[in-house]
Design an enzyme around this catalytic site. Structure first.
Site, PDB file in Angstrom:
ATOM      1  N   LYS A  34      24.492  16.145  53.455  1.00 53.27           N
ATOM      2  CA  LYS A  34      23.833  14.953  54.000  1.00 53.27           C
ATOM      3  C   LYS A  34      24.297  13.693  53.253  1.00 53.27           C
ATOM      4  O   LYS A  34      24.698  12.712  53.860  1.00 53.27           O
ATOM      5  CB  LYS A  34      22.297  15.083  53.883  1.00 53.27           C
ATOM      6  CG  LYS A  34      21.733  16.330  54.552  1.00 53.27           C
ATOM      7  CD  LYS A  34      20.223  16.402  54.428  1.00 53.27           C
ATOM      8  CE  LYS A  34      19.671  16.587  53.032  1.00 53.27           C
ATOM      9  NZ  LYS A  34      19.993  17.873  52.385  1.00 53.27           N
ATOM     10  N   ARG A 109      11.007  15.593  56.370  1.00 55.62           N
ATOM     11  CA  ARG A 109      11.164  16.960  55.898  1.00 55.62           C
ATOM     12  C   ARG A 109       9.985  17.845  56.264  1.00 55.62           C
ATOM     13  O   ARG A 109       9.979  19.028  55.919  1.00 55.62           O
ATOM     14  CB  ARG A 109      11.241  16.942  54.369  1.00 55.62           C
ATOM     15  CG  ARG A 109      12.629  17.075  53.808  1.00 55.62           C
ATOM     16  CD  ARG A 109      12.487  16.816  52.318  1.00 55.62           C
ATOM     17  NE  ARG A 109      13.439  17.540  51.551  1.00 55.62           N
ATOM     18  CZ  ARG A 109      14.529  16.980  51.009  1.00 55.62           C
ATOM     19  NH1 ARG A 109      14.806  15.733  51.221  1.00 55.62           N
ATOM     20  NH2 ARG A 109      15.324  17.704  50.276  1.00 55.62           N
ATOM     21  N   ARG A 148      28.113  20.238  41.602  1.00 53.17           N
ATOM     22  CA  ARG A 148      28.115  18.820  41.987  1.00 53.17           C
ATOM     23  C   ARG A 148      27.833  17.893  40.795  1.00 53.17           C
ATOM     24  O   ARG A 148      27.011  18.197  39.945  1.00 53.17           O
ATOM     25  CB  ARG A 148      27.018  18.628  43.041  1.00 53.17           C
ATOM     26  CG  ARG A 148      26.707  17.187  43.338  1.00 53.17           C
ATOM     27  CD  ARG A 148      25.690  17.059  44.437  1.00 53.17           C
ATOM     28  NE  ARG A 148      24.432  17.725  44.140  1.00 53.17           N
ATOM     29  CZ  ARG A 148      23.452  17.816  45.018  1.00 53.17           C
ATOM     30  NH1 ARG A 148      23.597  17.333  46.230  1.00 53.17           N
ATOM     31  NH2 ARG A 148      22.337  18.414  44.690  1.00 53.17           N
ATOM     32  N   ARG A 182      22.379  16.325  38.360  1.00 54.44           N
ATOM     33  CA  ARG A 182      20.955  16.243  38.666  1.00 54.44           C
ATOM     34  C   ARG A 182      20.172  17.339  37.941  1.00 54.44           C
ATOM     35  O   ARG A 182      20.645  18.465  37.827  1.00 54.44           O
ATOM     36  CB  ARG A 182      20.748  16.395  40.187  1.00 54.44           C
ATOM     37  CG  ARG A 182      20.894  15.085  40.908  1.00 54.44           C
ATOM     38  CD  ARG A 182      20.959  15.219  42.397  1.00 54.44           C
ATOM     39  NE  ARG A 182      19.957  16.074  43.024  1.00 54.44           N
ATOM     40  CZ  ARG A 182      19.815  16.201  44.335  1.00 54.44           C
ATOM     41  NH1 ARG A 182      20.602  15.488  45.148  1.00 54.44           N
ATOM     42  NH2 ARG A 182      18.906  16.995  44.841  1.00 54.44           N
ATOM     43  N   ARG A 193      14.202  25.059  46.406  1.00 55.01           N
ATOM     44  CA  ARG A 193      14.463  23.991  47.391  1.00 55.01           C
ATOM     45  C   ARG A 193      14.821  24.588  48.756  1.00 55.01           C
ATOM     46  O   ARG A 193      14.407  24.099  49.797  1.00 55.01           O
ATOM     47  CB  ARG A 193      15.585  23.070  46.880  1.00 55.01           C
ATOM     48  CG  ARG A 193      15.111  22.150  45.773  1.00 55.01           C
ATOM     49  CD  ARG A 193      16.227  21.625  44.887  1.00 55.01           C
ATOM     50  NE  ARG A 193      17.240  20.870  45.586  1.00 55.01           N
ATOM     51  CZ  ARG A 193      18.438  20.574  45.070  1.00 55.01           C
ATOM     52  NH1 ARG A 193      18.757  20.975  43.846  1.00 55.01           N
ATOM     53  NH2 ARG A 193      19.303  19.879  45.761  1.00 55.01           N
TER      54      ARG A 193
HETATM   55  P1  AP5 Z   1      25.704  16.707  49.238  1.00 48.35           P
HETATM   56  O1  AP5 Z   1      26.307  15.784  50.229  1.00 48.35           O
HETATM   57  O2  AP5 Z   1      25.280  16.148  47.934  1.00 48.35           O
HETATM   58  O3  AP5 Z   1      24.520  17.541  49.913  1.00 48.35           O
HETATM   59  P2  AP5 Z   1      23.063  17.107  50.339  1.00 48.35           P
HETATM   60  O4  AP5 Z   1      22.806  17.691  51.682  1.00 48.35           O
HETATM   61  O5  AP5 Z   1      22.877  15.636  50.163  1.00 48.35           O
HETATM   62  O6  AP5 Z   1      22.248  17.943  49.288  1.00 48.35           O
HETATM   63  P3  AP5 Z   1      21.039  17.550  48.330  1.00 48.35           P
HETATM   64  O7  AP5 Z   1      21.048  18.533  47.211  1.00 48.35           O
HETATM   65  O8  AP5 Z   1      21.049  16.097  47.971  1.00 48.35           O
HETATM   66  O9  AP5 Z   1      19.836  17.840  49.298  1.00 48.35           O
HETATM   67  P4  AP5 Z   1      18.379  17.994  48.975  1.00 48.35           P
HETATM   68  O10 AP5 Z   1      17.809  17.847  50.318  1.00 48.35           O
HETATM   69  O11 AP5 Z   1      18.000  19.210  48.219  1.00 48.35           O
HETATM   70  O12 AP5 Z   1      18.080  16.826  47.895  1.00 48.35           O
HETATM   71  P5  AP5 Z   1      17.349  15.434  47.987  1.00 48.35           P
HETATM   72  O13 AP5 Z   1      17.969  14.516  47.019  1.00 48.35           O
HETATM   73  O14 AP5 Z   1      17.221  14.978  49.391  1.00 48.35           O
HETATM   74  O15 AP5 Z   1      26.761  17.896  49.004  1.00 48.35           O
HETATM   75  C1  AP5 Z   1      26.555  18.896  48.005  1.00 48.35           C
HETATM   76  C2  AP5 Z   1      27.880  19.231  47.319  1.00 48.35           C
HETATM   77  O16 AP5 Z   1      28.713  19.893  48.261  1.00 48.35           O
HETATM   78  C3  AP5 Z   1      28.660  17.985  46.860  1.00 48.35           C
HETATM   79  O17 AP5 Z   1      29.274  18.273  45.647  1.00 48.35           O
HETATM   80  C4  AP5 Z   1      29.711  17.766  47.953  1.00 48.35           C
HETATM   81  O18 AP5 Z   1      30.902  17.223  47.431  1.00 48.35           O
HETATM   82  C5  AP5 Z   1      29.929  19.179  48.472  1.00 48.35           C
HETATM   83  N1  AP5 Z   1      30.187  19.196  49.912  1.00 48.35           N
HETATM   84  C6  AP5 Z   1      29.573  18.435  50.870  1.00 48.35           C
HETATM   85  N2  AP5 Z   1      30.046  18.738  52.107  1.00 48.35           N
HETATM   86  C7  AP5 Z   1      30.962  19.721  51.920  1.00 48.35           C
HETATM   87  C8  AP5 Z   1      31.806  20.454  52.810  1.00 48.35           C
HETATM   88  N3  AP5 Z   1      31.779  20.244  54.136  1.00 48.35           N
HETATM   89  N4  AP5 Z   1      32.633  21.391  52.264  1.00 48.35           N
HETATM   90  C9  AP5 Z   1      32.655  21.618  50.914  1.00 48.35           C
HETATM   91  N5  AP5 Z   1      31.887  20.925  50.030  1.00 48.35           N
HETATM   92  C10 AP5 Z   1      31.049  20.007  50.515  1.00 48.35           C
HETATM   93  O19 AP5 Z   1      15.882  15.822  47.486  1.00 48.35           O
HETATM   94  C11 AP5 Z   1      15.657  16.197  46.142  1.00 48.35           C
HETATM   95  C12 AP5 Z   1      14.172  16.420  45.899  1.00 48.35           C
HETATM   96  O20 AP5 Z   1      13.447  15.202  46.145  1.00 48.35           O
HETATM   97  C13 AP5 Z   1      13.483  17.456  46.802  1.00 48.35           C
HETATM   98  O21 AP5 Z   1      13.661  18.770  46.306  1.00 48.35           O
HETATM   99  C14 AP5 Z   1      12.037  16.980  46.758  1.00 48.35           C
HETATM  100  O22 AP5 Z   1      11.402  17.325  45.549  1.00 48.35           O
HETATM  101  C15 AP5 Z   1      12.190  15.462  46.779  1.00 48.35           C
HETATM  102  N6  AP5 Z   1      12.241  14.913  48.142  1.00 48.35           N
HETATM  103  C16 AP5 Z   1      13.287  14.244  48.711  1.00 48.35           C
HETATM  104  N7  AP5 Z   1      12.992  13.869  49.968  1.00 48.35           N
HETATM  105  C17 AP5 Z   1      11.736  14.306  50.222  1.00 48.35           C
HETATM  106  C18 AP5 Z   1      10.888  14.237  51.359  1.00 48.35           C
HETATM  107  N8  AP5 Z   1      11.276  13.646  52.494  1.00 48.35           N
HETATM  108  N9  AP5 Z   1       9.656  14.817  51.273  1.00 48.35           N
HETATM  109  C19 AP5 Z   1       9.234  15.404  50.130  1.00 48.35           C
HETATM  110  N10 AP5 Z   1       9.990  15.507  49.005  1.00 48.35           N
HETATM  111  C20 AP5 Z   1      11.242  14.963  49.057  1.00 48.35           C
HETATM  112 MG    MG Z   2      21.665  14.441  48.968  1.00 48.55          MG
END
Ligand code: AP5
Ligand code: MG
Length: 237
Positions: A34, A109, A148, A182, A193
């Protein structure tokens, strides 16, 4: 109407123009890509990324009252409360120009967040055009996440295996030599997660499917191919 705007209008593309007023959600489990794809849409189309994860991490790192309250929840891999994330989205939407298209990254979410977002979009005079689901094989996501890291200065994203800087130890974008990982990017937290995603977020997919705005992209393809598939959806190809 300027030439650029006219070209966009003629193509009847929903986001073919820089800064066009389109709003999308990128949906998918942790590590689906994402953030990676949102970063590209910002660079290529002048859209604005609203990542609730980034907003919450900023609060945590700044040590604000909110940051201290959510630290343990985030580091366990559980979801922060609907009220907290929705009020962050509301505040950020209020700061944007009407003409700036938004990418919602990691929000909504839960079913409650879907409902709140509907109300916020209406209140801010916006419409949701597309929800793009990045479909991935969960088993490979742990490797993606634990490898990452980001530039500590500008936030550019890298990966130990899939996306290394052109010059080892130097950020491609700003030249910094400082990188960070992170706190929730360890295998145990990633499993929590993922479980949260399956239990609370996957059930919102049918809601958007029923509205006819859901599109699915193969998130296991390489990063450029995923970007091309998203571009094709946004350009109505
Ligand atoms: P990346 O693009 O970073 O993936 P992502 O989908 O953004 O993954 P996240 O870990 O950020 O998602 P998340 O939903 O767990 O975390 P968030 O910060 O939203 O890609 C990952 C890696 O893969 C990178 O190294 C990239 O280079 C590689 N990659 C990407 N695409 C690729 C491909 N096609 N092929 C190969 N490699 C690839 O949330 C974190 C925390 O915040 C949650 O756990 C929760 O506690 C809280 N939170 C956030 N939003 C909410 C909400 N709406 N409600 C409640 N709690 C929330
Ligand atoms: Mg992300």
């Amino acid at each position: 109407m300027g030439i650029e705007e006219k070209r966009c209008f003629d193509r009847l593309s929903i986001t073919g123009c820089r800064g066009s007023r389109v709003n999308i959600i990128l949906l998918g489990p942790p590590g689906a890509g994402k953030g990676t794809q949102a970063e590209r849409l910002v660079a290529d189309r002048g859209m604005v990324q609203l990542s609730t994860g980034d907003m919450l991490r900023a609060e945590k790192n700044a040590g604000t009252d909110l940051g201290n309250r959510i630290k343990a929840v985030m580091e366990s891999g559980a979801l922060v409360s609907d009220e907290i994330v929705s009020s962050l989205i509301d505040e950020n939407l209020a700061r944007l120009d009407a003409g700036q298209g938004v990418i919602f990254d990691g929000y909504p979410r839960t079913a409650a967040q879907v409902e709140t977002l509907d109300g916020l979009l209406a209140a801010h005079g916006r419409k949701l055009e597309r929800v793009i689901e990045l479909a991935v094989d969960e088993d490979s996501l742990v490797a993606r996440i634990v490898g990452r890291y980001t530039c500590a200065r500008c936030g550019a994203g890298y990966h130990d295996t899939f996306r290394q800087p052109r010059v080892a130890g130097t950020c491609d974008v700003c030249g910094s030599h400082e990188f960070k990982r992170r706190a929730d990017d360890n295998e145990e937290t990633v499993r929590t997660r993922m479980a949260e995603y399956r239990a609370k977020t996957e059930p919102i997919i049918p809601i958007y499917d029923a509205r006819g705005i859901l599109r699915r992209v193969d998130g296991m393809a390489d990063i450029d191919r995923v970007s091309a598939a998203i571009a094709a959806i946004l350009d109505g190809r």
